[in-house]
Design a protein around this motif. Structure first.
Motif, PDB file in Angstrom:
ATOM      1  N   ARG A  21      35.629  56.168  23.155  1.00 12.94           N
ATOM      2  CA  ARG A  21      34.438  57.007  22.474  1.00 12.94           C
ATOM      3  C   ARG A  21      33.779  56.317  21.236  1.00 12.94           C
ATOM      4  O   ARG A  21      32.582  56.150  21.097  1.00 12.94           O
ATOM      5  CB  ARG A  21      34.699  58.411  22.461  1.00 12.94           C
ATOM      6  CG  ARG A  21      33.578  59.027  21.862  1.00 12.94           C
ATOM      7  CD  ARG A  21      32.350  59.257  22.798  1.00 12.94           C
ATOM      8  NE  ARG A  21      31.727  60.507  22.500  1.00 12.94           N
ATOM      9  CZ  ARG A  21      30.828  60.520  21.465  1.00 12.94           C
ATOM     10  NH1 ARG A  21      30.715  59.771  20.653  1.00 12.94           N
ATOM     11  NH2 ARG A  21      30.010  61.724  21.284  1.00 12.94           N
ATOM     12  N   GLU A  22      34.694  55.852  20.407  1.00 15.25           N
ATOM     13  CA  GLU A  22      34.239  55.292  19.256  1.00 15.25           C
ATOM     14  C   GLU A  22      33.740  53.917  19.392  1.00 15.25           C
ATOM     15  O   GLU A  22      32.886  53.207  18.669  1.00 15.25           O
ATOM     16  CB  GLU A  22      35.353  55.257  18.324  1.00 15.25           C
ATOM     17  CG  GLU A  22      35.169  54.591  16.882  1.00 15.25           C
ATOM     18  CD  GLU A  22      33.946  55.410  16.045  1.00 15.25           C
ATOM     19  OE1 GLU A  22      33.442  54.685  15.029  1.00 15.25           O
ATOM     20  OE2 GLU A  22      33.625  56.667  16.343  1.00 15.25           O
ATOM     21  N   HIS A  23      34.344  53.082  20.364  1.00 15.14           N
ATOM     22  CA  HIS A  23      34.169  51.669  20.694  1.00 15.14           C
ATOM     23  C   HIS A  23      32.588  51.951  21.194  1.00 15.14           C
ATOM     24  O   HIS A  23      31.542  51.041  20.949  1.00 15.14           O
ATOM     25  CB  HIS A  23      34.724  51.255  21.802  1.00 15.14           C
ATOM     26  CG  HIS A  23      34.364  50.196  22.453  1.00 15.14           C
ATOM     27  ND1 HIS A  23      33.927  49.090  21.665  1.00 15.14           N
ATOM     28  CD2 HIS A  23      34.068  49.667  23.881  1.00 15.14           C
ATOM     29  CE1 HIS A  23      33.394  48.150  22.567  1.00 15.14           C
ATOM     30  NE2 HIS A  23      33.760  48.505  24.017  1.00 15.14           N
ATOM     31  N   ALA A  40      21.923  65.043  19.818  1.00 15.16           N
ATOM     32  CA  ALA A  40      22.410  65.528  21.000  1.00 15.16           C
ATOM     33  C   ALA A  40      22.489  64.732  22.630  1.00 15.16           C
ATOM     34  O   ALA A  40      23.338  64.695  23.036  1.00 15.16           O
ATOM     35  CB  ALA A  40      22.274  66.864  21.320  1.00 15.16           C
ATOM     36  N   GLN A  41      21.128  63.936  22.416  1.00 15.24           N
ATOM     37  CA  GLN A  41      21.056  63.098  23.691  1.00 15.24           C
ATOM     38  C   GLN A  41      22.001  62.147  23.632  1.00 15.24           C
ATOM     39  O   GLN A  41      22.595  61.652  24.654  1.00 15.24           O
ATOM     40  CB  GLN A  41      19.649  63.080  23.829  1.00 15.24           C
ATOM     41  CG  GLN A  41      19.093  62.222  24.840  1.00 15.24           C
ATOM     42  CD  GLN A  41      17.923  61.656  24.943  1.00 15.24           C
ATOM     43  OE1 GLN A  41      17.132  61.186  23.815  1.00 15.24           O
ATOM     44  NE2 GLN A  41      17.165  61.399  26.104  1.00 15.24           N
ATOM     45  N   LEU A  42      22.157  61.373  22.432  1.00 10.53           N
ATOM     46  CA  LEU A  42      22.938  60.468  22.251  1.00 10.53           C
ATOM     47  C   LEU A  42      24.513  60.515  22.483  1.00 10.53           C
ATOM     48  O   LEU A  42      25.126  60.160  23.345  1.00 10.53           O
ATOM     49  CB  LEU A  42      22.724  59.673  20.963  1.00 10.53           C
ATOM     50  CG  LEU A  42      23.828  58.549  20.539  1.00 10.53           C
ATOM     51  CD1 LEU A  42      23.617  57.598  21.761  1.00 10.53           C
ATOM     52  CD2 LEU A  42      23.332  57.839  19.344  1.00 10.53           C
ATOM     53  N   ASP A  43      24.940  61.626  21.870  1.00 11.54           N
ATOM     54  CA  ASP A  43      25.989  62.277  21.946  1.00 11.54           C
ATOM     55  C   ASP A  43      26.532  62.529  23.508  1.00 11.54           C
ATOM     56  O   ASP A  43      27.482  62.279  24.087  1.00 11.54           O
ATOM     57  CB  ASP A  43      26.323  63.681  21.303  1.00 11.54           C
ATOM     58  CG  ASP A  43      26.538  63.290  19.786  1.00 11.54           C
ATOM     59  OD1 ASP A  43      26.983  62.321  19.509  1.00 11.54           O
ATOM     60  OD2 ASP A  43      26.268  64.268  19.028  1.00 11.54           O
ATOM     61  N   LYS A  44      25.759  63.125  24.315  1.00 10.70           N
ATOM     62  CA  LYS A  44      25.816  63.487  25.718  1.00 10.70           C
ATOM     63  C   LYS A  44      25.956  62.220  26.506  1.00 10.70           C
ATOM     64  O   LYS A  44      26.775  62.021  27.304  1.00 10.70           O
ATOM     65  CB  LYS A  44      24.713  64.187  26.350  1.00 10.70           C
ATOM     66  CG  LYS A  44      24.890  64.881  27.720  1.00 10.70           C
ATOM     67  CD  LYS A  44      23.758  65.769  28.051  1.00 10.70           C
ATOM     68  CE  LYS A  44      23.938  66.178  29.486  1.00 10.70           C
ATOM     69  NZ  LYS A  44      23.846  65.078  30.606  1.00 10.70           N
ATOM     70  N   ALA A  45      25.063  61.304  26.269  1.00 13.20           N
ATOM     71  CA  ALA A  45      25.277  59.863  26.882  1.00 13.20           C
ATOM     72  C   ALA A  45      26.568  59.106  26.479  1.00 13.20           C
ATOM     73  O   ALA A  45      27.053  58.547  27.412  1.00 13.20           O
ATOM     74  CB  ALA A  45      23.994  59.136  26.345  1.00 13.20           C
ATOM     75  N   LEU A  46      26.914  59.278  25.291  1.00 12.46           N
ATOM     76  CA  LEU A  46      28.241  58.460  24.825  1.00 12.46           C
ATOM     77  C   LEU A  46      29.420  58.930  25.543  1.00 12.46           C
ATOM     78  O   LEU A  46      30.370  58.470  26.336  1.00 12.46           O
ATOM     79  CB  LEU A  46      28.396  58.524  23.459  1.00 12.46           C
ATOM     80  CG  LEU A  46      27.531  57.798  22.883  1.00 12.46           C
ATOM     81  CD1 LEU A  46      27.572  57.935  21.300  1.00 12.46           C
ATOM     82  CD2 LEU A  46      27.726  56.381  23.021  1.00 12.46           C
ATOM     83  N   ASP A  47      29.408  60.587  25.978  1.00 14.08           N
ATOM     84  CA  ASP A  47      30.295  61.335  26.634  1.00 14.08           C
ATOM     85  C   ASP A  47      30.534  60.822  28.019  1.00 14.08           C
ATOM     86  O   ASP A  47      31.722  60.760  28.591  1.00 14.08           O
ATOM     87  CB  ASP A  47      30.340  62.781  26.338  1.00 14.08           C
ATOM     88  CG  ASP A  47      30.551  63.325  24.959  1.00 14.08           C
ATOM     89  OD1 ASP A  47      31.153  62.443  24.096  1.00 14.08           O
ATOM     90  OD2 ASP A  47      30.094  64.460  24.695  1.00 14.08           O
ATOM     91  N   GLU A  48      29.478  60.776  28.528  1.00 13.12           N
ATOM     92  CA  GLU A  48      29.047  60.510  29.931  1.00 13.12           C
ATOM     93  C   GLU A  48      29.645  58.938  30.377  1.00 13.12           C
ATOM     94  O   GLU A  48      30.205  58.848  31.212  1.00 13.12           O
ATOM     95  CB  GLU A  48      27.822  60.729  30.528  1.00 13.12           C
ATOM     96  CG  GLU A  48      27.378  62.127  30.530  1.00 13.12           C
ATOM     97  CD  GLU A  48      25.621  62.404  30.826  1.00 13.12           C
ATOM     98  OE1 GLU A  48      25.417  63.367  31.190  1.00 13.12           O
ATOM     99  OE2 GLU A  48      24.920  61.253  30.499  1.00 13.12           O
ATOM    100  N   LEU A  49      29.273  58.121  29.352  1.00 13.71           N
ATOM    101  CA  LEU A  49      29.643  56.784  29.542  1.00 13.71           C
ATOM    102  C   LEU A  49      31.217  56.625  29.435  1.00 13.71           C
ATOM    103  O   LEU A  49      31.745  56.022  30.302  1.00 13.71           O
ATOM    104  CB  LEU A  49      28.926  55.946  28.631  1.00 13.71           C
ATOM    105  CG  LEU A  49      29.378  54.349  28.596  1.00 13.71           C
ATOM    106  CD1 LEU A  49      29.124  53.717  30.095  1.00 13.71           C
ATOM    107  CD2 LEU A  49      28.800  53.747  27.675  1.00 13.71           C
TER     108      LEU A  49
END
Length: 208
Positions: free
Chosen positions: A97-99, A184-193
């Protein structure tokens, strides 16, 4: 006997006027790439956007391609600094996730030059840079998949190199979309990826 005196060398206390002018040119080129391809970029347009003469431009860069090359040099190091997860063992959910977060940050900051690498490009050094960056990531991910499979931490299946290539395709497409996302939009996208990549490699999405 004579005594020699040495004049102390004056140290630079900060960026010179030349450094600042060069930075202006690079920043102007980045801005122009937001609405045109590398092939449509011209020295005249860069000079005008940077507020310098054409003659002044050539004092710092021999061609428009040299400007693009200068921007790419820094990106090579920035992307390399995000690759710590690739040398880890097992899923390492938090590390992945950090990567992804760090990579998304590079895309956000340099979205103009990175977006122009996505379409047809006639400038060979740019094509070579994209291929080199892709190969560096794919090779490292292939090695990680193979290590984790041999350690019993990831299931077998699709050839590791093919799987790494598929993950790379997904990441590139998603980071291009994330380049203009935030909050929040970016956080959600990162979680999904992160979840999808874990499922592709490990067959499930382990909890952090």
């Amino acid at each position: 006997m004579t005594t020699e005196t040495t004049t102390p060398v004056r140290r630079r206390g900060g960026p010179t006027k030349g450094d600042q002018r060069e930075a202006q040119i690079l920043e102007a080129a980045r801005g122009l790439l937001g609405d045109r391809s590398v092939n449509d970029l011209t020295v005249d347009a860069i000079a005008k956007a940077a507020g310098v003469t054409r003659t002044a431009f050539y004092f710092y860069f021999p061609t428009k391609h040299a400007v693009v090359a200068a921007m790419l040099d820094g990106l090579w190091e920035e992307f390399g600094a995000t690759h710590a997860w690739l040398s880890s063992t097992g899923p390492d959910v938090a590390g992945l996730r950090e990567h992804h977060r760090q990579t998304a940050a590079v895309w956000h900051e340099h979205r103009e030059i990175l977006t122009c690498t996505m379409g047809p490009v006639g400038y060979e050094p740019l094509v070579e840079w994209v291929e080199k960056a892709r190969s560096r990531y794919d090779d490292a991910l292939t090695a990680k998949i193979q290590r984790d499979r041999e350690a019993g931490l990831a299931p077998g299946g699709v050839d590791a190199a093919v799987l790494a290539d598929m993950v790379s395709d997904l990441r590139t497409a998603r980071f291009r979309l994330m380049a203009r996302s935030s909050g929040a939009q970016l956080d959600k996208a990162l979680d999904e990826l992160t979840e999808v990549v874990l499922r592709m490699i490990y067959g499930e999405a382990p909890h952090a």
